[in-house]
Design a protein around this motif. Sequence first.
Motif, mmCIF file in Angstrom:
data_model
loop_
_atom_site.group_PDB
_atom_site.id
_atom_site.type_symbol
_atom_site.label_atom_id
_atom_site.label_comp_id
_atom_site.label_asym_id
_atom_site.label_seq_id
_atom_site.Cartn_x
_atom_site.Cartn_y
_atom_site.Cartn_z
ATOM 1 N N THR A 144 0.828 -1.209 0.000
ATOM 2 C CA THR A 144 0.000 0.000 0.000
ATOM 3 C C THR A 144 0.856 1.251 0.000
ATOM 4 O OG1 THR A 144 -1.799 -1.146 1.137
ATOM 5 C CG2 THR A 144 -1.804 1.260 1.237
ATOM 6 N N GLY A 145 1.878 1.284 0.846
ATOM 7 C CA GLY A 145 2.756 2.447 0.876
ATOM 8 C C GLY A 145 3.510 2.636 -0.423
ATOM 9 N N LEU A 146 3.968 1.527 -1.003
ATOM 10 C CA LEU A 146 4.696 1.595 -2.265
ATOM 11 C C LEU A 146 3.822 2.159 -3.383
ATOM 12 C CD1 LEU A 146 6.976 0.932 -4.258
ATOM 13 C CD2 LEU A 146 6.153 -1.426 -4.294
ATOM 14 N N VAL A 147 2.589 1.667 -3.485
ATOM 15 C CA VAL A 147 1.730 2.075 -4.607
ATOM 16 C C VAL A 147 1.015 3.392 -4.322
ATOM 17 C CG1 VAL A 147 -0.241 1.439 -6.029
ATOM 18 C CG2 VAL A 147 1.427 -0.302 -5.373
ATOM 19 N N ALA A 148 0.259 3.432 -3.196
ATOM 20 C CA ALA A 148 -0.549 4.621 -2.904
ATOM 21 C C ALA A 148 0.307 5.801 -2.464
ATOM 22 C CB ALA A 148 -1.579 4.304 -1.822
ATOM 23 N N GLY A 149 1.569 5.540 -2.106
ATOM 24 C CA GLY A 149 2.483 6.615 -1.754
ATOM 25 C C GLY A 149 3.435 6.931 -2.885
ATOM 26 N N VAL A 150 4.431 6.051 -3.069
ATOM 27 C CA VAL A 150 5.506 6.327 -4.028
ATOM 28 C C VAL A 150 5.012 6.364 -5.470
ATOM 29 C CG1 VAL A 150 7.735 5.539 -4.896
ATOM 30 C CG2 VAL A 150 7.199 5.295 -2.462
ATOM 31 N N ALA A 151 4.353 5.295 -5.920
ATOM 32 C CA ALA A 151 3.967 5.212 -7.333
ATOM 33 C C ALA A 151 2.959 6.287 -7.718
ATOM 34 C CB ALA A 151 3.428 3.821 -7.647
ATOM 35 N N VAL A 152 1.992 6.543 -6.834
ATOM 36 C CA VAL A 152 0.989 7.575 -7.135
ATOM 37 C C VAL A 152 1.635 8.946 -7.225
ATOM 38 C CG1 VAL A 152 -0.977 8.824 -6.151
ATOM 39 C CG2 VAL A 152 -1.015 6.328 -6.250
ATOM 40 N N ALA A 153 2.519 9.275 -6.286
ATOM 41 C CA ALA A 153 3.190 10.576 -6.328
ATOM 42 C C ALA A 153 3.992 10.729 -7.619
ATOM 43 C CB ALA A 153 4.092 10.739 -5.106
ATOM 44 N N MET A 154 4.702 9.662 -8.006
ATOM 45 C CA MET A 154 5.484 9.725 -9.249
ATOM 46 C C MET A 154 4.591 9.927 -10.462
ATOM 47 S SD MET A 154 8.403 6.795 -8.883
ATOM 48 C CE MET A 154 9.611 6.816 -7.557
ATOM 49 N N LEU A 155 3.450 9.271 -10.484
ATOM 50 C CA LEU A 155 2.539 9.424 -11.614
ATOM 51 C C LEU A 155 2.005 10.850 -11.692
ATOM 52 C CD1 LEU A 155 0.734 8.309 -13.911
ATOM 53 C CD2 LEU A 155 -0.892 7.608 -12.147
ATOM 54 N N LEU A 156 1.648 11.414 -10.542
ATOM 55 C CA LEU A 156 1.051 12.749 -10.521
ATOM 56 C C LEU A 156 2.072 13.859 -10.680
ATOM 57 C CD1 LEU A 156 -1.351 12.305 -7.451
ATOM 58 C CD2 LEU A 156 -1.959 12.119 -9.880
ATOM 59 N N GLY A 157 3.336 13.579 -10.329
ATOM 60 C CA GLY A 157 4.296 14.662 -10.191
ATOM 61 C C GLY A 157 4.008 15.469 -8.945
ATOM 62 N N ALA A 158 3.502 14.781 -7.913
ATOM 63 C CA ALA A 158 3.098 15.430 -6.664
ATOM 64 C C ALA A 158 4.137 15.170 -5.580
ATOM 65 C CB ALA A 158 1.733 14.888 -6.223
ATOM 66 N N PRO A 159 4.173 16.004 -4.537
ATOM 67 C CA PRO A 159 5.075 15.751 -3.414
ATOM 68 C C PRO A 159 4.588 14.569 -2.584
ATOM 69 C CG PRO A 159 4.345 18.052 -3.481
ATOM 70 C CD PRO A 159 3.466 17.280 -4.399
ATOM 71 N N LEU A 160 5.539 13.779 -2.071
ATOM 72 C CA LEU A 160 5.264 12.711 -1.124
ATOM 73 C C LEU A 160 5.852 13.136 0.217
ATOM 74 C CD1 LEU A 160 4.383 9.816 -0.340
ATOM 75 C CD2 LEU A 160 6.613 9.017 -1.171
ATOM 76 N N VAL A 161 4.992 13.277 1.221
ATOM 77 C CA VAL A 161 5.417 13.710 2.551
ATOM 78 C C VAL A 161 5.786 12.483 3.375
ATOM 79 C CG1 VAL A 161 4.740 14.934 4.653
ATOM 80 C CG2 VAL A 161 3.916 15.732 2.415
ATOM 81 N N LEU A 162 7.047 12.443 3.852
ATOM 82 C CA LEU A 162 7.551 11.315 4.640
ATOM 83 C C LEU A 162 7.990 11.801 6.019
ATOM 84 C CD1 LEU A 162 9.738 9.533 1.912
ATOM 85 C CD2 LEU A 162 7.407 8.948 2.634
ATOM 86 N N PHE A 163 8.022 10.873 6.991
ATOM 87 C CA PHE A 163 8.369 11.281 8.365
ATOM 88 C C PHE A 163 8.958 10.119 9.151
ATOM 89 C CE2 PHE A 163 3.839 10.905 7.473
ATOM 90 C CZ PHE A 163 3.469 9.786 8.212
ATOM 91 N N HIS A 164 9.742 9.290 8.511
ATOM 92 C CA HIS A 164 10.510 8.201 9.108
ATOM 93 C C HIS A 164 9.620 7.124 9.710
ATOM 94 C CE1 HIS A 164 13.815 6.011 10.831
ATOM 95 N NE2 HIS A 164 13.421 6.234 12.055
ATOM 96 N N ARG A 165 8.913 7.424 10.769
ATOM 97 C CA ARG A 165 8.020 6.451 11.395
ATOM 98 C C ARG A 165 6.785 7.177 11.925
ATOM 99 N NH1 ARG A 165 8.305 7.145 16.800
ATOM 100 N NH2 ARG A 165 10.228 8.012 17.686
ATOM 101 N N PHE A 166 5.722 6.405 12.091
ATOM 102 C CA PHE A 166 4.447 7.004 12.491
ATOM 103 C C PHE A 166 4.450 7.360 13.975
ATOM 104 C CE2 PHE A 166 0.054 6.550 14.077
ATOM 105 C CZ PHE A 166 -0.558 7.538 13.318
ATOM 106 N N GLU A 167 4.146 8.612 14.257
ATOM 107 C CA GLU A 167 3.927 9.095 15.618
ATOM 108 C C GLU A 167 2.755 10.064 15.509
ATOM 109 O OE1 GLU A 167 3.710 10.759 19.307
ATOM 110 O OE2 GLU A 167 4.047 11.982 17.513
ATOM 111 N N PRO A 168 1.606 9.752 16.129
ATOM 112 C CA PRO A 168 0.372 10.500 15.847
ATOM 113 C C PRO A 168 0.488 12.013 15.978
ATOM 114 C CG PRO A 168 -0.113 8.543 17.142
ATOM 115 C CD PRO A 168 1.381 8.643 17.078
#
Length: 556
Positions: free
Chosen positions: A259-283
Motif C-alpha cells: 500500500t505504501g509503495l503504490v498509494a504513496g511512491v507510485a501515485v506521487a510519481m505518476l502525478l508529479g506530486a510531493p510525497l510527505v515522509l516522516f521516518h516512522r508514524f507518531e500520531p
Amino acid sequence: MTPVSVYDEKPWLARYPEGQPGSITCEHPDMVALFRATVARHGDRDALRYFDGRITYRELDVLSDALAAGLLADGFTAGERVAIFVQNDPQYVIALLGTWKAGGIAVNVNPMNRERELRLILTDSGASVLVTLEGLYRDVAAAVVGDTAVRTVLTTSELDHQTRRDLRILADVERIGAAAGTVDLGALLERFRGQRPPTVSPAPDDTAVLTYTSGTTGPPKGAMNTHANLVFSAHTYRGFCGLGPDDVVLGVAPLFHITGLVAGVAVAMLLGAPLVLFHRFEPAAVVDLVRAERPTFTVGSITVFIALMNAPNADPDALRSLTRIWSGGAPIPPSTVTAFQELYGQTIHNVYGLTETTSPSHCTPRDADPPVDETSGALSVGVPVYDTIVRIVDENGRELPPGEVGEIVTTGPQVVKGYWNKPEETAAALPDGTLHTGDVGYMDADGWFYVVDRKKDQINAGGYKVWPREVEDVLYEHPAVREAAVVGVPDPYRGETVKAFVSLRPGTSATEEELIAFAKDRMAAYKYPRQVEFLDDIPKTASGKLLRRELKVRTQ
C-alpha cells in the motif's frame, strides 16, 4: 450505482475518471518510463518532503542515477536484487529508483524484522546488495549478511535529507557512521553524482519489486510485483480517488508494504506530486506535519486514523487539507468512520486488496457512500476497480450468485505473475493467472463486496499479516514450552491480535510476561503474542494436528 454482475466476461464498468467508463489507459509501460516522463514535466516540483528537507523530481533523478552508476561500477548486473531495509525515509525512494535504473529488482524488507526474519528474506531473494539504516545494520543485519549472498552493504541515517530533527521522532537518533565492511550511501551518491547509467527500459512483465507476504499458506514468500502491476495500480488510485498534480500525498502507510509503495511512491510519481515522509508514524507529529504540509490524499490502516483521533494535539482543523482518505488492510468499523468525521470533518473511504493484487482490487468511489453489512455491521470494501473481474466461488470453484458467501477470486492487470522461485505455490494460488485470495466474502445485488472472514488461520493485526506457525516456532524455542498454538482474537484497536495457548514441559515454569518478552525479542513488533494462556494440553486431532478452531471458540 447501476447494478452490475461480475460473473460475465466483462470488467467492472467503472465510471472513473469521468468520460472514460470501462478500461483505463496507462500512459507508460514501466515505472522507469513513468518517472522519466514526470521529471520532464515537473522536474522543479518537490518529489519528497521530509520534515524540513526538500528533494525535487530533478534532484531525485540525479540521486537515483548516482546510485545506479555506483551499483553498476561495483559489478551489479541486470536482474540482481537490492534489499531495502529502511523506514519511511527518502533513501527508500532513492534506492528503489536506483535499483530499477541499474536493471535490478528491489526487495522490500520490513524494518521491524529481526535477525531470523531478515535472514529468511535475504536468503530467499538472493539479494546481492543491502541498503539499510545504520542502526538497523548494527542491531540486526550485521549478524545476518555474512550468511547470505549480500556482497555490498550501503548504510545511511534517518537524519540525512533534513535539519529539523523532529523532537517527537528524531530527537534521540544519533549518527553512527558506516561500520567496517559497509559503504556510506551518502558518500557513494556524492562520488557518482552527475554520472548517468546506461538507459534501461524494463519490459512491462519484468519484476519490479519482491514484496514478501505469507499469502494464504505457509511461510513468507516473495510476490513478484511487475512494472505493469505498479503502473496500473497507480493509475487506478488516480482515477478512483480523483487525484491530480495539485495534490500532496501523505506517506502514512509503510513504504515496504504494497500500500505504501503504490498509494504513496507510485501515485506521487505518476502525478508529479510531493510525497510527505516522516521516518516512522507518531500520531502527534503527523498531525503537526499535516498542518504544515497540507497533504490532500493518503491511504493507511484504520489503526492509523484511530491513533490520529486520539492524538493530544487533535482538533477539528488539524486534518482539514486531507480531503481524500482511504483505508485498507483491516476491517473498518462504521462507528470509527462516524467518529473520525465528527472530529475532523473528513470521510474515510474503504479500499481492499492484497500484496498479490498490487494494492487495490476493490475501492469505494470517491463520491459514494459504501453500504453496511446488516449481519456483521462491516462496511463494504468497495467495488472492483478498472478491468478487474472478481468472482465468489465455492470450494469446488463454482461461481456463486450475489448474496452467497465463498472465496474471493480475482483476475486483472494488477495481479502478480507469481511467487519468487516457488512454482508450486504459484500454481496453487494463481492457477491460470487468477488469484485465489483465501479471503471469504460475498457480493450484493448492486455489485458491492464484503469480506466476511479468512479462509485459513492467518491473523490480520492492524493490517499486518501474521502466520500462526511462525509465532509457534519461536515459542517452541523457549525451554519450558512443550506445545504452542497461536490464534487471532478480537482487539478493539488492531481489529485482531495474537494470542498463544501454551502447555509447559513437566518440571518447568514460565509466566505470561516471560513468554511475551521472549517472543518480542525475536520477532517483528506486530507478530509477537499480546496474550498467553496456559493449558495442560493443546487440543489436537487424532493425527496430532493442532485444533486452532477449538481454541478460537474459547476466546469468543
